[in-house]
Each structure stands twice: as structure tokens, then as C-alpha cells.
Design an enzyme around this catalytic site. Sequence first.
Site, PDB file in Angstrom:
ATOM      1  N   LYS A 170     -19.219 -15.982  26.294  1.00  0.00           N
ATOM      2  CA  LYS A 170     -18.763 -15.488  24.981  1.00  0.00           C
ATOM      3  C   LYS A 170     -18.048 -14.170  25.226  1.00  0.00           C
ATOM      4  CE  LYS A 170     -19.283 -13.292  21.629  1.00  0.00           C
ATOM      5  NZ  LYS A 170     -18.193 -12.399  21.262  1.00  0.00           N
ATOM      6  N   GLU A 245     -26.638  -4.601  30.738  1.00  0.00           N
ATOM      7  CA  GLU A 245     -25.902  -3.426  31.206  1.00  0.00           C
ATOM      8  C   GLU A 245     -25.340  -2.753  29.966  1.00  0.00           C
ATOM      9  OE1 GLU A 245     -23.437  -1.039  31.662  1.00  0.00           O
ATOM     10  OE2 GLU A 245     -22.030  -2.386  32.670  1.00  0.00           O
ATOM     11  N   CYS A 279     -18.108   1.776  31.316  1.00  0.00           N
ATOM     12  CA  CYS A 279     -19.541   2.048  31.221  1.00  0.00           C
ATOM     13  C   CYS A 279     -19.933   3.207  32.129  1.00  0.00           C
ATOM     14  CB  CYS A 279     -20.330   0.799  31.563  1.00  0.00           C
ATOM     15  SG  CYS A 279     -19.782   0.006  33.063  1.00  0.00           S
ATOM     16  N   GLU A 380     -23.237   8.204  24.114  1.00  0.00           N
ATOM     17  CA  GLU A 380     -22.066   7.586  24.732  1.00  0.00           C
ATOM     18  C   GLU A 380     -20.903   7.562  23.741  1.00  0.00           C
ATOM     19  OE1 GLU A 380     -21.911   3.280  25.617  1.00  0.00           O
ATOM     20  OE2 GLU A 380     -21.258   3.841  27.627  1.00  0.00           O
TER      21      GLU A 380
HETATM   22  O1  TXE Z   1     -19.843  -3.531  21.671  1.00  0.00           O
HETATM   23  P1  TXE Z   1     -20.900  -4.664  21.458  1.00  0.00           P
HETATM   24  P2  TXE Z   1     -18.863  -2.824  20.670  1.00  0.00           P
HETATM   25  C1  TXE Z   1     -20.612   0.680  24.016  1.00  0.00           C
HETATM   26  C2  TXE Z   1     -19.671   1.790  23.619  1.00  0.00           C
HETATM   27  C3  TXE Z   1     -19.116   1.306  22.329  1.00  0.00           C
HETATM   28  C4  TXE Z   1     -20.298   0.577  21.738  1.00  0.00           C
HETATM   29  C5  TXE Z   1     -19.962  -0.464  20.709  1.00  0.00           C
HETATM   30  O2  TXE Z   1     -20.387   2.980  23.418  1.00  0.00           O
HETATM   31  O3  TXE Z   1     -18.714   2.342  21.496  1.00  0.00           O
HETATM   32  O4  TXE Z   1     -20.904  -0.035  22.834  1.00  0.00           O
HETATM   33  O5  TXE Z   1     -18.960  -1.336  21.211  1.00  0.00           O
HETATM   34  C6  TXE Z   1     -21.124  -9.295  21.316  1.00  0.00           C
HETATM   35  N1  TXE Z   1     -25.470 -11.040  19.254  1.00  0.00           N
HETATM   36  N2  TXE Z   1     -20.051  -0.239  24.964  1.00  0.00           N
HETATM   37  O6  TXE Z   1     -19.331  -2.870  19.259  1.00  0.00           O
HETATM   38  O7  TXE Z   1     -21.185  -4.903  20.020  1.00  0.00           O
HETATM   39  C7  TXE Z   1     -19.695  -8.935  21.057  1.00  0.00           C
HETATM   40  O8  TXE Z   1     -19.031 -10.005  20.405  1.00  0.00           O
HETATM   41  C8  TXE Z   1     -24.874 -11.358  20.418  1.00  0.00           C
HETATM   42  C9  TXE Z   1     -20.526  -0.096  26.309  1.00  0.00           C
HETATM   43  O9  TXE Z   1     -17.534  -3.410  20.901  1.00  0.00           O
HETATM   44  O10 TXE Z   1     -22.022  -4.323  22.333  1.00  0.00           O
HETATM   45  C10 TXE Z   1     -19.194  -8.673  22.466  1.00  0.00           C
HETATM   46  O11 TXE Z   1     -18.908  -9.898  23.117  1.00  0.00           O
HETATM   47  N3  TXE Z   1     -23.718 -10.806  20.811  1.00  0.00           N
HETATM   48  C11 TXE Z   1     -20.184  -1.247  27.124  1.00  0.00           C
HETATM   49  C12 TXE Z   1     -20.404  -8.013  23.126  1.00  0.00           C
HETATM   50  O12 TXE Z   1     -21.522  -8.344  22.300  1.00  0.00           O
HETATM   51  C13 TXE Z   1     -23.146  -9.899  20.010  1.00  0.00           C
HETATM   52  C14 TXE Z   1     -18.936  -1.962  26.890  1.00  0.00           C
HETATM   53  C15 TXE Z   1     -20.328  -6.497  23.243  1.00  0.00           C
HETATM   54  O13 TXE Z   1     -20.111  -5.956  21.995  1.00  0.00           O
HETATM   55  C16 TXE Z   1     -23.722  -9.521  18.792  1.00  0.00           C
HETATM   56  C17 TXE Z   1     -18.571  -2.029  25.499  1.00  0.00           C
HETATM   57  C18 TXE Z   1     -24.939 -10.133  18.408  1.00  0.00           C
HETATM   58  N4  TXE Z   1     -25.567  -9.837  17.268  1.00  0.00           N
HETATM   59  C19 TXE Z   1     -19.125  -1.153  24.607  1.00  0.00           C
HETATM   60  N5  TXE Z   1     -22.937  -8.586  18.226  1.00  0.00           N
HETATM   61  C20 TXE Z   1     -20.536  -1.156  28.572  1.00  0.00           C
HETATM   62  N6  TXE Z   1     -21.818  -1.302  28.905  1.00  0.00           N
HETATM   63  O14 TXE Z   1     -19.669  -1.032  29.401  1.00  0.00           O
HETATM   64  C21 TXE Z   1     -21.899  -8.372  19.068  1.00  0.00           C
HETATM   65  N7  TXE Z   1     -22.019  -9.178  20.155  1.00  0.00           N
END
Ligand code: TXE
Length: 488
Positions: A170, A245, A279, A380
Amino acid sequence: MLIGGERVAAASSQWLESLNPYTGNPWALIPRGAAADVDRAVIAAHTAFRGREWRGLTATARGKILHKLADLIAARADELAAIETTDNGKLILEMRAQLRYLPEWFRYYGGLADKVEGRVIPIDRPGHFNFTLEEPLGVIAAIVPWNSPLMLAAWKMAPALAAGNTFVWKPSEHSSVSALAMAPLFAEAGLPPGVVNIVTGLGSETGETLVGHPNVAKICFTGGDATGALVYQTAAKHIKPVTMELGGKSANIVFADAKLDNAVKGVVSGIFAATGQTCVAGSRALIHRSIHDEFVERFLKIASVARMGNPLEETTQVGPITTQSQYQKVLSYIDIAKQQGAKCVLGGGPAQRPELGGGWFVEPTVFTGVKPDMRIAQEEVFGPVLSVIPFDSDEEALAIANGTIYGLAAGVWTADIGRALKMAHTLEAGTVWVNTYRVSSPLSPFGGYKRSGFGRESGLLSIREFVQEKSVWIETSGADVPNPFIIR
Ligand code: TXE
């Protein structure tokens, strides 16, 4: 999407626009998958997992398929990189480098596929032979964010397939196009239908079904910690293992004896490469007080002339923020830092110039006078915002570096090997880089301490995240079964 080897639209026939962060305009449509599509994909993966076509392959044959897949990706690396840059706004040079190196994950785990060996146990029960089998788990669900879409998927997919699992992927709704562009390569490499499936759509509409699906054996998640916690809760309800992660607040620590120009470049790359949307962003620069002013001066000399612009142009050094909501989040953290008394010495707001298209650009921003407990130093941001914090002693540097809830990575800049080793031993971080930053390899484990997550990706041992050990007992003496009412 890719379900059971077929390219399909969402069952609802709905689509989502994918926006180009440089222009702010839609540039592609992706299927808006939902629960019904997730269900089909998981069932396809589960059927493939049980089917002879995949289970009947030797581990060596699986490894060869992964090598073929690596070659196919390598041949299309630049094309996939251009798609990722258009979709998530990260620099073309960065994405090209990432995509050209990404096949190495498939080669590494392709080579490892037939080296996952069970053990013969020198068992202490006479008349018995006991050995172990390392078996795949089943369907692995991978939930991937927008910042490095294919690479973060490959880190999960390569070991999962090498170990004999099947896969439902996904991608983020903000960066699904490269996954869909890669879809034809799986069949071309020789993977049977259903071994890799791709479902696109909103996390909120697909996530719950995917994580809670009875036929998903394990979830591998990379993303924010709030979403991570939701995924973890759902997984707990269904007693499913997860790896997580979840990003960080990594410290780049510069000691007085460091080669200063290298340290400056390392800190620049830690925070402004990828516009801070990684990250491992080195979002806190801990600088020894004796070199603080000189460090800041040299840092600003580079950072203040960083070229912002179209990420598809090779001369661009800082691109846009990937999503509008992330853009708002970054700007709100800049405001919070100002309100809490940090001193903004570079940037500090949106970047609006004609050459910047209509996209979501934030000026590379540097705060000095940051106190370790300010929100800008604890939370973050995931954007081009650096907090500079002075320190007086190694112990103080260590206490500040370890003083957040996160523990993903840290950088140490010093000429003293003893100090470097002491730091490497005592920093609470899954990766410590000494006199370098942001280097990764399929050979080296990657993952978080503390709230940055758990489980490891890459490296020899991470394939163990995708197998389960079965213990097989064989009675060898042919003796009569003794008293059946007593445990043997
Ligand atoms: O990430 P999300 P977002 C951090 C960074 C950023 C914050 C939010 O601080 O500002 O996260 O980013 C899926 N059940 N990182 O909102 O929501 C979503 O579709 C299952 C750190 O964009 O964590 C996507 O595929 N899945 C990070 C994935 O989760 C769900 C990288 C990540 O999205 C879901 C990115 C649910 N209920 C953001 N809701 C790193 N570790 O590098 C969303 N998703």
C-alpha cells in the site's frame, strides 16, 4: 492497481488525483482503492502463498527471480526516478541515485534466499531427532510513506519474497505512481501472479482492512508515529506482528576537533537534502560552544545560497515540500519556534519566487539559541528546518542527543576515535554515523531505538523478520510408547 497479476481499477471505479508538489497541480490519477480492493489483494496474495507455483519454487529459484527483478529495475531506474520526482518533489539527482542503487536490495536478498538454514538440535531426549525449519509467514502487508516510495517498499519486499512470503503493498496516496509504474516488472521477472499486489488509496480507507485482514500474517510500516500507533493498535487486536519505522529527531554532533568543512557539509546534507523530508533528517545540530559561531557562519554561507527550484532540474538543491498538509505543518513549527524564543538566522517562512512554480516551498530555515526542551528540538518537523544547540562537554552533548523520545540516527563529527567509539556506544540511536551522514546499504541493519520504532530492515538478520521457526521431532528408536498419561 495490481491484484492477482491483473491490472485493475478500484471496485468503486473512483480515482484520486496525485499532485505535483512543484506546481501544486494534479498530474496523474490513481485508483481510489477501498476495503473491497484490499480484500481481493490479500486473498490473491494468500492464494499465491498456498499455491504450488510459488511454494514449489526452490529458494535458489526465488533468488534468481529477485536478481532478474533487480536487472529490470536497474534498466528503468532513471524513468522511475523521474516519476518519483514529479510525484513527491524530491530532487531528481537524489531519486536517480536512490533508484540506481535500489536493485542492490533485490540482489542482496536474492543471494540470501537459499542461505536461510534451519538447525539440527543436539537434542537431550534419547531416541529422538529434532531439527528446525525456517518457514515463511504468509502474506506480508507493507504500508509505505511518500518520501522514498520505492526504496522503502524494496526494503520490505526483497527480504519478504526471498524468504518465500507473498506481498501486498500500500503506497502512500501522495506518491503511488512509481509503484504502479513498477507493476509490470514483477511478472516479467517471473514472479507468479498474486505474489506481489499493489493497492492504492487513502490510508484511512484501506489501512484498517489491510492491517486487520485475517489472511495478513505481518505488517511492515514506515510512516509517522501517530499513524504507526493506530496500525499497532489494530494489529494488536488481531495478534499480528509488526515492524515499525517511525521517523526521528536525529542529532548531528560536531566536536571542536572535527574537520569543520566536512561537518558543515554533513549537517547541510542531513537537513536540507530531500528538503528535510527524510526519517533520518539531522534536524538538531549540536555544536561545541568553542566553534559554534564559526560553524554557523560557514553553514549559512552554503545554506543561504542553496538553489531552490524545479526538482527535475539537476542544478536544483532544495525542492518543494511533498504535500500541502506537510507544508502547513512545517510552517506551523517555524511559528512555534519563533514564539518559544528561538532565533531565526535563515529563512523562516514560505518561499515565493517566480521560478518556484506554484508549489509548496519553504525557505531553508535555521534557528540558533534553541533550548533542548523547545518543541522545535523535540518534535519531528519533517522539513528544511534546523535547530542549532550549543554544548560544552561530551556528557552534555550526549544528554541532549539522547533527550528526545526518538532514536533513529545520529551523526558524530570528531577526529578522536576514542570519542567516536564512546559516542557510538552511548547514543540511543539505531544508526550512528561518524564523520559521514545519510549513507545506507542493504548489508547494514536500519531501524529505530525508542519511539522511532522496532524491528530492523536491511542487513543479514532482517530476513529473520520474515520467517518463523518450526521445530520438528522424530522418534527414531522404534520403542513402544511408554505411559501415555505422562509428558515425555
Ligand atoms: O504519514 P502517515 P503522513 C512523519 C512526518 C510527517 C508525519 C505525517 O513527521 O509529518 O509522519 O505524515 C498510510 N492505517 N513521517 O501523514 O500517515 C498512508 O496512506 C493504515 C515520517 O503522510 O504515517 C501512508 O501509506 N495505514 C516517515 C502511510 O500510512 C495508514 C515518513 C504513511 O502515512 C493509515 C513519512 C491507517 N489508519 C512521514 N493512515 C518516516 N518514518 O520516514 C495512513 N496510512
